[in-house]
Design an enzyme around this catalytic site. Sequence first.
Site, short mmCIF file in Angstrom:
data_model
loop_
_atom_site.label_atom_id
_atom_site.label_comp_id
_atom_site.label_asym_id
_atom_site.label_seq_id
_atom_site.Cartn_x
_atom_site.Cartn_y
_atom_site.Cartn_z
CB THR A 46 128.50 -30.19 34.57
OG1 THR A 46 127.38 -29.41 35.02
CG2 THR A 46 129.53 -29.24 33.98
CE1 TYR A 134 121.09 -30.51 40.32
CE2 TYR A 134 122.14 -32.33 39.16
CZ TYR A 134 121.75 -31.01 39.21
OH TYR A 134 122.01 -30.17 38.16
CE LYS A 162 124.02 -28.86 41.07
NZ LYS A 162 124.71 -29.55 39.94
CB VAL A 204 126.98 -27.81 43.15
CG1 VAL A 204 127.60 -28.79 42.16
CG2 VAL A 204 126.86 -28.45 44.53
#
Length: 290
Positions: A46, A134, A162, A204
């Site tokens: 992001t 992640y 995550k 998240v």
Amino acid sequence: MYFGQVLTAMVTPFDEKGAIQYEKTSDLIEYLLANGTDGLVVTGTTGESPTLSTDEKVDFIKHIVQVVNNRVPVIAGTGSYGTDASISLTKQVEKIGVDGFLIVTPYYNKPNQHGMFEHFKSIAASTELPIMLYNIPGRSIVNLEVETIVALSKIKNIVSLKEAGLDLDHVAEIIENTADDFSVYSGNDSLTIPMLSVGATGVVSVASHIIGNEMKNMIRLFLDGKVNDAAQLHRKMLPVMNGLFTSPSPSPVKAALQLNGIDVGGVRLPLVDLTKAEREKLHVLLKNID
């Protein structure tokens, strides 16, 4: 490990020429901390990390750590498809004073479970700081299986996950088979409540740039046993959660921030800014937030 309930996957502000804008970064941090954010995850996808040079990442993270000044955890994305490069950046960033690392599953090269285990194990051995795995199979193509995550969770400083997959059975199995202090965070805003229902810790979030207080309140309501109220707020916010991904992220969320008076600039190629029509549709969604 508990990093908070709402961790914002923060965008990277740019100026008109595409350079990192540090003053805008400071303003964005203060805005997020005032609006529901419990921690910052920076230089992730992001944050357009694939477009940032190593020097840019290090300087950017250094600035963030200074501005945050220990008020909330700062988790830095230092993972890539190469183990050695991930270790090198992790070691550089560790010296800055972050609180942990987000390490994404290697993308493009499609390693098997053994390869991914060794990848994460090697990175964990290079630092004493906590690591959040992640898993994002929709983008990296590979999926960290339950057995691999459970095995990795036994490494002392691999403390969190995550999870951006869509399989709640997968999430439930992970939580059931890892220690109580191993935290699992939703990597999808729209799955926050479903994942909380099987034992996740929080999210998240991308949407927390825009509806941070609402995300925080939704989680609080759910954990307080006010499930119907949490579900009602979830349904109300769902169009915004989904609307921020109608074009490749983070173009929509950067546009949404600009529409809300928070200038974080545009995106770097190969991403492009929203068209006028796309911005108008997004504007309509934002106007419907009370």
